[in-house]
Scaffold this motif. Structure first.
Motif, PDB file in Angstrom:
ATOM      1  N   ILE A 822       0.854  -1.200   0.000  1.00 44.89           N
ATOM      2  CA  ILE A 822       0.000   0.000   0.000  1.00 44.89           C
ATOM      3  C   ILE A 822       0.887   1.246   0.000  1.00 44.89           C
ATOM      4  O   ILE A 822       1.035   1.932   1.024  1.00 44.89           O
ATOM      5  CB  ILE A 822      -0.929   0.029   1.228  1.00 44.89           C
ATOM      6  CG1 ILE A 822      -1.481  -1.362   1.544  1.00 44.89           C
ATOM      7  CG2 ILE A 822      -2.074   1.005   1.012  1.00 44.89           C
ATOM      8  CD1 ILE A 822      -2.283  -1.433   2.815  1.00 44.89           C
ATOM      9  N   PRO A 823       1.495   1.591  -1.126  1.00 45.62           N
ATOM     10  CA  PRO A 823       2.375   2.768  -1.165  1.00 45.62           C
ATOM     11  C   PRO A 823       1.652   4.071  -0.867  1.00 45.62           C
ATOM     12  O   PRO A 823       2.274   5.041  -0.425  1.00 45.62           O
ATOM     13  CB  PRO A 823       2.939   2.744  -2.590  1.00 45.62           C
ATOM     14  CG  PRO A 823       1.980   1.903  -3.382  1.00 45.62           C
ATOM     15  CD  PRO A 823       1.445   0.883  -2.424  1.00 45.62           C
ATOM     16  N   GLU A 824       0.315   4.095  -1.087  1.00 42.33           N
ATOM     17  CA  GLU A 824      -0.437   5.338  -0.874  1.00 42.33           C
ATOM     18  C   GLU A 824      -0.675   5.641   0.602  1.00 42.33           C
ATOM     19  O   GLU A 824      -1.267   6.656   0.940  1.00 42.33           O
ATOM     20  CB  GLU A 824      -1.795   5.259  -1.593  1.00 42.33           C
ATOM     21  CG  GLU A 824      -1.699   5.152  -3.104  1.00 42.33           C
ATOM     22  CD  GLU A 824      -1.629   3.705  -3.561  1.00 42.33           C
ATOM     23  OE1 GLU A 824      -1.419   2.813  -2.710  1.00 42.33           O
ATOM     24  OE2 GLU A 824      -1.778   3.453  -4.776  1.00 42.33           O
ATOM     25  N   ILE A 825      -0.215   4.764   1.508  1.00 43.92           N
ATOM     26  CA  ILE A 825      -0.497   4.951   2.931  1.00 43.92           C
ATOM     27  C   ILE A 825       0.116   6.232   3.474  1.00 43.92           C
ATOM     28  O   ILE A 825      -0.349   6.795   4.463  1.00 43.92           O
ATOM     29  CB  ILE A 825       0.003   3.720   3.744  1.00 43.92           C
ATOM     30  CG1 ILE A 825      -0.588   3.699   5.159  1.00 43.92           C
ATOM     31  CG2 ILE A 825       1.510   3.667   3.785  1.00 43.92           C
ATOM     32  CD1 ILE A 825      -2.013   3.291   5.231  1.00 43.92           C
ATOM     33  N   ASP A 826       1.177   6.730   2.822  1.00 47.27           N
ATOM     34  CA  ASP A 826       1.805   7.986   3.240  1.00 47.27           C
ATOM     35  C   ASP A 826       1.551   9.105   2.239  1.00 47.27           C
ATOM     36  O   ASP A 826       2.286  10.089   2.198  1.00 47.27           O
ATOM     37  CB  ASP A 826       3.314   7.791   3.408  1.00 47.27           C
ATOM     38  CG  ASP A 826       3.656   7.015   4.671  1.00 47.27           C
ATOM     39  OD1 ASP A 826       2.989   7.259   5.694  1.00 47.27           O
ATOM     40  OD2 ASP A 826       4.550   6.163   4.625  1.00 47.27           O
ATOM     41  N   SER A 827       0.514   8.960   1.432  1.00 42.91           N
ATOM     42  CA  SER A 827       0.243   9.937   0.385  1.00 42.91           C
ATOM     43  C   SER A 827      -0.078  11.306   0.976  1.00 42.91           C
ATOM     44  O   SER A 827      -0.715  11.432   2.027  1.00 42.91           O
ATOM     45  CB  SER A 827      -0.928   9.459  -0.482  1.00 42.91           C
ATOM     46  OG  SER A 827      -1.312  10.461  -1.382  1.00 42.91           O
TER      47      SER A 827
END
Length: 926
Positions: A822-827
């Protein structure tokens, strides 16, 4: 045994190159998806780098004078297509955030190269490209459209051609109008009609049911266009003829959706779209900022040379690819094929000595239930592979080949294959059961990188940085496509040997990768054994009573007619109910209903939630909702299921997809049996059409509230666990706690609301989202969530922990360690970050449920065989398994299934409950 060792167009000042920016950026982003380029600032620069290389490659290869890069207008609303059809592109996932963040850099790079950038609001980039192409063409120019988008084929002409970027490297495939005519047997202008009939699932263009690519080509050759097909529906006859009449408006609307506009008011003269002098210092700054070191190394040389370039001269670029892509090296491989029975007998002796090898089949169809075997390839050493054609060049028949090699394939040796389920089904239809442990590289890659593509070409590119020979080089594509049976044995052998060889090499790498991330046990104990289970289920299929389907379909047709008549009567005129634009005119202009919300282009919305709200004040919106629901059920299931019955088996053979969902759940297709609605009367009726073989029964076993039980176990929440331990009703208990009342006093409405909270909270439902589901004010929804969190503090703690763990690790995982990245977790984008947080909570729960039922399937399958029961597992639908059995085996099957489902994955502090029933059809057994 025979060994298998083994032009650019220049500019003339009269050619305009039009670059489809978004399509090339997408392609560039996904080329590097498994090894993204991340600079020291943490930026993913894959799309910028790949796009730049493609553009520079094009400039190097062509003498370009006139060029433009066309972007979709960033931040703009929708386009006129959403006004025609509100659900246009509704199912398409939004672009990855990393890709969107690259677009400003891409635009800056293009501008620094002094290449014109074009964008226009209210239309898509396709329409801008179409208009510029036609304007230039009419002025006598040649036009080259650079894009992988098939829709541009409608613009092909003597002066317009397409450069399609090839997959996996920096080459371009040239497509001309003559190529189109050879492939399709049609004029390029007819491609719009072809797409209108065929539809486009990626853009949610409906088309006409049961008319695909080849059928649309056949009709258009005879009837020329959509209207001609509709006018001759009686002559076409059958179900397709009926559909052309019934879905005529959909076909006409689809044509408007797929037609690229060529008449926009674009105030640009193509002569002004000039490739000018690159701003070298600006490029150097950009490449430094993005940390494109390999580009900068060569860029320094170019800057020195630039000082000597006369004003107005074009610069040469040679930036090369990011990493050299490997391809087949005839001198480095040993690929061969067998020519006669004697060689086959020798090969069988050699194969008998191997305890592990890669195996692949070549066939006449991608559908294993119809495919005939053309050949088999084998590899057990890197760079070495053997192809066994069936029949053989000396006339040895396919049956004789299989008589010799079949017993070896049935031995308990490890078989390595990519999508082995397909090979198992093909071989089983030919009388051979592939034995031994399974190592499926498609499934293994899915475990390691669930968000990536898993076909062998993409996996080879991702894992080995290797570009395989595409199948289209052998059999072509479109109307000119031939069968693998028609390919010369030597050419087929080279292709097949590469498949087996590369599969073997991928397997070796994947085993290392899965070990590194502790997923080898999930692969070996759950996913790989499941391949055989699913193959057996698909081979058996399930029987469908088409008389039941026809009866329901006929009734629904009458209901649709009645609904349409009532809607037209209330509206005072006839119109296309399926057209948001025409419906909007009736509701908001003619009947002057209030506008609840608007589409992205500012027009009144007619989406479901709007119609629900309007239905309280007027009859038409509610009737339209009923019409939509009925129409979808009839077209999706009742009118198509019967056509999927196999002529030889008399059963439907759905395909269970093991590598489609990011959570680990199975999905099904052709047909999708997991989307049959079970909460509606008609949906339940459709299940009545699924029946067992004569004199047998169906048995269905369903986990009871399994995801909530997993949540209770993972959270350790004492209140929730106590309800499950004592056999209480979790929704009544939740309502009692949330409303502060005795369970005996809970009303039906309170239980309904608590049920929505129970299933919504674990998936990160917001107060607004819950309010929409319950149709209550947002304030009331917020109060429900707050009270729920107080009532079940362990759950609230767990959800926070899951989000934080995902933020630390970059992925969420199940109880058994299955991962979803889930790369978007720090978006920095709050919407994307919120979505990622919901995934972080959802995946461990839903993924654990998927692991549980897969374990159960493996164990049930094994016991059915070991206990010699005739009963067969037919379907898996989310939490449910469906079996077919002789009545005498019911007691034994009930016991077996309950034991294995219950004990598949024990939960701490919570019992696992399985509901089981039997009946003469799926509805009765559920």
């Amino acid at each position: 045994m025979e060994n298998l060792v083994h032009e650019s167009s220049n500019g003339d000042g009269n050619t305009l190159y039009l670059i489809d920016a978004m399509a090339l950026a997408y392609r560039a982003h996904y080329i590097f998806i498994s090894r993204p380029l991340i600079n020291s600032k943490g930026q993913n620069t894959s799309a910028s780098y790949g796009f730049t290389n493609s553009l520079l490659k094009l400039i190097n290869d062509q003498e370009i004078d006139h060029i433009a890069v066309v972007f979709d207008a960033v931040g703009a609303g929708g386009t006129f297509r959403e006004d025609i059809y509100e659900d246009y592109k509704a199912h398409r996932d939004p672009p990855p955030e990393e890709l969107l963040e690259n677009l400003p850099f891409i635009k800056e790079i293009v501008q620094a190269m002094d290449i014109p950038v074009v964008e226009m609001e209210g239309v898509e980039a396709d329409d801008v490209i179409g208009t510029l192409a036609r304007n230039a063409e009419e002025d006598g120019a040649e036009v080259v459209i650079v894009s992988p988008d098939k829709d541009f084929k409608q613009l092909l002409s003597e002066r317009v051609r397409i450069y399609k970027p090839a997959r996996g490297d920096q080459d371009f495939e040239i497509i001309t109008d003559d190529d189109f005519r050879e492939e399709y047997g049609l004029d390029p202008t007819q491609f719009v009609d072809m797409l209108a009939l065929w539809g486009d699932s990626s853009d949610n263009v409906p088309g006409v049911p049961n008319i695909g690519e080849k059928t649309s080509m056949k009709y258009l050759k005879k009837y020329h266009d959509v209207e001609g097909c509709i006018d001759n529906a009686d002559e076409i006859g059958g179900k397709r003829g009926q559909n052309l009449v019934e879905f005529a408006d959909d076909a006409r609307m689809s044509k408007e959706l797929v037609r690229i506009k060529t008449d926009l008011d674009v105030a640009l003269d193509w002569h002004t779209l000039l490739a000018a002098q690159p701003k070298m210092e600006k490029l150097k700054v950009l490449f430094s900022e993005l940390e494109f070191e390999s580009l900068l190394d060569r860029f320094d040389v170019e800057v020195e040379e630039a000082d000597e370039v006369e004003e107005g001269e074009n610069l040469e670029f040679d930036f090369g690819p990011y990493e050299e892509v490997k391809t087949i090296d005839a001198d480095a491989v040993d690929y061969s094929f067998l020519k006669n029975r004697h060689e086959l007998e020798q090969f069988v002796e050699t194969l008998t000595e191997q305890e592990r090898y890669a195996f692949d089949t070549e066939t006449t169809s991608t559908d294993p239930h119809y495919a005939s075997l053309v050949g088999m390839s084998f590899a057990w050493e890197d760079g070495v592979a053997v192809y066994v054609p069936t029949p053989m060049p000396d006339g040895t028949s396919t049956d004789d080949v299989l008589d010799l090699i079949g017993p070896i394939l049935e031995r308990e040796t490890t078989k390595i294959a990519h999508n082995m389920k397909y090979d198992m089904l093909v071989m089983r239809r030919h009388g051979v059961e592939l034995g031994g442990p399974v190592l499926d590289t498609m499934v293994g890659h899915y475990l390691f990188a669930p968000e990536e593509n898993h076909n062998l070409n993409d996996v080879a590119r991702s894992v080995l940085n290797y570009k395989m020979v595409p199948i289209t080089e052998l059999i072509g594509e479109g109307a000119s496509q031939v069968s693998m049976r028609d390919v010369e044995v030597k050419e087929a052998a080279r292709y097949a040997c590469e498949d087996a060889d590369i599969t073997l090499q991928v397997a070796e790498k994947l085993e290392e990768k899965l070990q590194e991330v502790d997923l080898n046990e999930v692969a070996d104990d759950i996913e790989y054994p499941l391949v055989r289970v699913l193959a057996d289920m698909e081979f058996v299929g399930i029987r469908v009573d088409t008389d039941v389907l026809d009866r329901i379909s006929e009734r629904l047709a009458g209901e649709l007619d009645e609904l349409e008549g009532r809607i037209y009567e209330l509206a005072g005129e006839e119109f296309n109910i399926n057209s948001p634009q025409q419906l909007g005119e009736i509701l908001f202009e003619k009947l002057d209903m209030p506008v609840i919300s608007k589409t992205s282009t500012g027009n009144p919305s007619t989406k479901e939630s709007v119609l629900q709200e309007l239905s309280t004040d007027h009859e038409i919106p509610g009737l339209v909702l009923d019409w939509r629901k009925t129409y979808k059920l009839k077209s999706t299931y009742l009118d198509s299921l019967g056509e999927l019955v196999h002529p030889e088996t008399g059963r439907i053979h759905t395909s269970f997809n093991q590598t489609r969902t990011a959570t680990g759940r199975l999905s099904s297709s052709d047909p999708n049996l997991q989307n049959i609605p079970v909460r509606t009367a008609v949906g339940r009726e459709i299940r009545e059409a699924f029946v067992p073989q004569d004199d047998w029964q169906l048995l269905a076993a369903d986990y009871a509230q399994i995801e909530l039980r997993i949540l209770a176990s993972m959270s350790g929440d004492e209140a929730m666990q106590e309800t499950f331990r004592t056999g209480g009703d979790i929704h009544t208990d939740a309502a009692a706690r949330v409303y502060g009342i005795d369970p005996a006093d809970v009303t039906r409405d309170q239980r309904r609301k608590a049920k929505e909270v129970n299933y919504g909270i674990p998936y990160g439902v917001s107060p607004w989202g819950l309010a929409q589901r319950l149709r209550v004010p947002v304030g009331e929804a917020q109060d429900l969530i707050t009270q729920y969190q107080k009532s079940y503090p362990g759950v609230s703690t767990l959800l926070n922990q899951l989000v934080e763990k995902a933020r630390q690790n970059g992925y969420a995982e199940t109880m058994l360690g299955r991962r979803r990245y889930i790369p978007e977790i720090d978006s920095s984008n709050s919407n994307r970050r919120s979505w990622a947080e919901r995934v972080a909570v959802n995946m461990p729960i839903q993924g654990t449920q998927a692991d549980m039922i897969k374990i159960a399937m493996n164990r049930v399958h094994e016991r059915l065989a070991s206990e010699a029961l005739e009963a067969r597992m037919l379907l898996q639908v989310h939490d449910e398994l469906v079996f077919e059995m002789p009545p005498a085996e019911e007691a034994a099957l009930r016991t077996l299934v309950e034991e294995e489902m219950r004990d598949a994955l024990p939960l701490d502090g919570v019992p696992v409950v399985v509901d089981i029933d039997a009946g003469d059809n799926w509805l009765d057994a559920h």
